[in-house]
Scaffold this motif. Structure first.
Motif, PDB file in Angstrom:
ATOM      1  N   ASN A  40       1.098  -1.097   0.098  1.00 27.99           N
ATOM      2  CA  ASN A  40       0.021  -0.187  -0.064  1.00 27.99           C
ATOM      3  C   ASN A  40       0.831   1.259   0.048  1.00 27.99           C
ATOM      4  O   ASN A  40       0.174   2.324  -0.269  1.00 27.99           O
ATOM      5  N   GLU A  41       2.169   1.196   0.344  1.00 24.82           N
ATOM      6  CA  GLU A  41       3.106   2.425   0.321  1.00 24.82           C
ATOM      7  C   GLU A  41       3.731   2.345  -1.030  1.00 24.82           C
ATOM      8  O   GLU A  41       4.911   1.846  -1.291  1.00 24.82           O
ATOM      9  N   GLY A  42       3.278   3.322  -1.920  1.00 19.50           N
ATOM     10  CA  GLY A  42       4.359   3.467  -3.038  1.00 19.50           C
ATOM     11  C   GLY A  42       5.532   4.190  -2.836  1.00 19.50           C
ATOM     12  O   GLY A  42       5.874   5.181  -1.839  1.00 19.50           O
ATOM     13  N   ARG A  43       6.619   3.678  -3.255  1.00 18.13           N
ATOM     14  CA  ARG A  43       8.155   3.911  -3.018  1.00 18.13           C
ATOM     15  C   ARG A  43       8.615   4.433  -4.018  1.00 18.13           C
ATOM     16  O   ARG A  43       8.238   4.442  -5.379  1.00 18.13           O
ATOM     17  N   ARG A 226      -3.224  12.963 -12.362  1.00 19.62           N
ATOM     18  CA  ARG A 226      -2.509  12.656 -11.278  1.00 19.62           C
ATOM     19  C   ARG A 226      -1.443  13.987 -10.935  1.00 19.62           C
ATOM     20  O   ARG A 226      -1.008  14.647 -11.598  1.00 19.62           O
ATOM     21  N   TRP A 228       1.515  15.157  -9.386  1.00 17.35           N
ATOM     22  CA  TRP A 228       2.998  14.932  -9.046  1.00 17.35           C
ATOM     23  C   TRP A 228       3.677  16.066  -9.056  1.00 17.35           C
ATOM     24  O   TRP A 228       3.205  17.129  -8.837  1.00 17.35           O
ATOM     25  N   ASP A 269       6.760   6.291 -10.616  1.00 15.90           N
ATOM     26  CA  ASP A 269       6.862   5.745  -9.246  1.00 15.90           C
ATOM     27  C   ASP A 269       5.406   5.048  -8.888  1.00 15.90           C
ATOM     28  O   ASP A 269       4.277   5.844  -9.356  1.00 15.90           O
ATOM     29  N   GLN A 271       3.319   5.406  -6.344  1.00 11.06           N
ATOM     30  CA  GLN A 271       2.214   6.527  -5.920  1.00 11.06           C
ATOM     31  C   GLN A 271       1.479   7.304  -6.842  1.00 11.06           C
ATOM     32  O   GLN A 271       0.574   7.821  -6.510  1.00 11.06           O
ATOM     33  N   ARG A 274      -3.016   3.837  -8.934  1.00 10.93           N
ATOM     34  CA  ARG A 274      -3.925   3.634  -7.879  1.00 10.93           C
ATOM     35  C   ARG A 274      -4.405   1.923  -8.077  1.00 10.93           C
ATOM     36  O   ARG A 274      -4.414   1.487  -9.432  1.00 10.93           O
TER      37      ARG A 274
END
Length: 511
Positions: A40-43, A226, A228, A269, A271, A274
């Protein structure tokens, strides 16, 4: 054995590496509590669903994982994939090779050799959002005038008309072909920055890509927009072969028309995606990042910062943007995070830009002040990595003494170039890291917690100074006979404090 949840006891003196490269400063795991959620954590840097131990164990999943070290137990889970636990593989090196051969075998190919034999010059921090043909050529000429070797030069963001419109801005680059030819004549190869974002404000280009179905859609079936770091943009659907074909056509036109040699593939990335996004092939955000990385395989001159499960591939993997700092957000992170890259299968590594590539340190910051000592130690720390990358022009920000030390670091990298190139070709066949953890090369030495020195291959021990004001440092010498850059001889195993004035990067060769 396989399952989607796993709980194991941590063995005595067992240390672990894995997951997210940015956590390298916290590795090895196992001694204290640590959690990382790769589901669940975009890196923003490299990551891989792998955990590897010095006690012959590794954990792998083909899908995203989350894991938690409690100090006594390791818990791992995957929402939609099996978890593999492999045991009795031997020492850290043998365990790494077992994992690599089974799950991310080496491709047999390397990025362009120039990455390893000469420094790189990225114009991001120096020119920021205002690159021009005139400034690019001036930077390249200054490199040579300072006695630094030519190498790869990267023209960063805002050389193009717009995001997704991959054409040179005529007001900034009136003769891009002439510029590239001149840079080639000076000894440089030329790369351009690019990304998967498409500006919705460029009506003609956006309408075409949307009509063709080349853009990612949100959960409602509408084109996804999105946020960014440069505003709001649509995103190229890299699961769509036709979209990738269009994008690569734009890149090849730049190569054919202007002689561009390769590309820096930024962003992508996790994040920015979705789980609910609609694409030609439904994917987890991490897998969208992986699809973006696969495009770079068609270019020997490439660079990535954010990658998922792309170990073993001939992709240049730069560490994420670092601060102009001595701390673990800056210089102190380069070695542990670089070692983590190698232990997770990313062999073709580059530390961040010398002095730090974090634009927020400089942009609209009235308190920013460049530390010349820090800049020099950044350069020295990078010199015996597989690659080194300048951005801020050292001749502009340093006095004569500090500049000379940076020039020496660049020349040292050039001198080691043939060896580094050979190690890169070996990595392409075996998957082994180019820079190696002390515990990887000397598994019986008890070096698992050392993360301020490293091995270049199996023969060169490198011990950069990473503490402000330090003019000496302690080095752990493994068993064997070691000859220093200063001619001194040390018989290991032995720990010794050596002199390290600002002019010196301590390194030793096993003899």
């Amino acid at each position: 054995m396989t399952q989607n949840r796993l709980e194991i006891e941590i063995l005595q003196d067992e240390f672990w590496w894995g997951g997210d490269i940015d956590d390298g400063v916290k590795m090895p795991f196992g001694m204290t509590a640590h959690t990382r959620d790769l589901i669940n954590e975009g890196r923003g840097n490299q990551a891989v669903p792998l955990l590897i131990s010095n006690k012959g164990r590794y954990i792998w999943s083909d899908k995203s994982i989350r894991f938690h070290f409690s100090g006594e137990l390791l818990k791992v889970e995957s929402e939609n994939g099996d978890i593999v636990l492999s045991e009795n593989n031997g020492n850290l090196r043998e365990t790494f090779l077992a994992a690599a051969n089974s799950h991310f075998p080496a491709s047999g190919s390397v990025p362009d050799e120039l990455f390893f034999t000469m420094p790189q010059y990225n114009l991001w921090i120096e020119l920021q959002y205002e690159p021009t043909q005139e400034k690019t050529l001036a930077y390249a000429k200054n490199v040579l005038e300072q006695g630094m070797p030519p190498g790869v030069i990267m023209i960063d963001d805002n050389w193009m008309e717009d995001y997704g419109v991959w054409k040179f801005r005529k007001d900034r680059f009136p003769d891009p072909k002439g510029m590239t030819e001149e840079l080639h004549a000076l000894g440089f190869k030329v790369m351009l920055w690019t990304c998967p974002f498409i500006s919705p404000d460029n009506a003609a280009n956006f309408r075409y890509l949307e009509r063709e179905g080349y853009l990612l859609k949100d959960e409602h079936g509408e084109t996804a927009i999105r946020r960014w770091w440069n505003g709001y943009s649509a995103v190229l659907d890299c699961t769509n072969p036709s979209a990738v074909e269009w994008y690569e056509g734009e890149l090849h036109k730049l190569m054919d028309d202007y002689g561009i040699d390769g590309f820096k593939f930024d962003a992508g990335d996790p994040q920015f995606y979705r789980k609910s996004d609609q694409s030609v092939v439904q994917m987890h955000p991490n897998e969208h990042c992986e699809a973006w990385a696969k495009i770079g395989l068609n270019y020997s001159l490439n660079e990535y910062r954010s990658c998922w499960k792309s170990a073993g591939l001939p992709l240049v993997q730069r560490l994420g943007d670092k601060s102009h700092s001595w701390k673990e957000d800056g210089l102190a992170s380069l070695i542990p995070n670089g070692l983590a890259q190698g232990l997770l299968g990313y062999a073709f590594t580059c530390p961040d830009m010398i002095g730090g590539g974090q634009i927020a340190d400089i942009e609209n910051n009235p308190n920013y002040k460049l530390d010349q000592e820090l800049f020099v130690r950044y350069a020295q720390c990078s010199a015996l990595f597989p690659m080194m990358q300048f951005s801020t022009a050292p001749w502009r920000v340093l006095d004569e003494e500090h500049l000379a030390y940076c020039v020496n670091a660049a020349k040292l990298h050039e001198n080691f170039g043939p060896m580094i190139k050979d190690l890169a070709h070996d990595a392409a066949q075996t998957g082994e890291p180019i820079i190696r953890h002390m515990a990887y090369v000397f598994p019986e030495g008890g070096y698992e917690q050392i993360k301020d020195q490293f091995m270049l291959g199996d023969q060169i021990l490198v011990a950069p100074v990473i503490v402000k004001g330090a003019r000496n440092r302690s080095i752990a010498f493994p068993k064997g006979r070691w000859q220093g850059d200063d001619g001194s001889i040390v018989q290991g195993p032995f720990s010794q404090t050596i002199e390290a004035p600002l002019s010196r990067l301590p390194w030793y060769r096993m003899i």
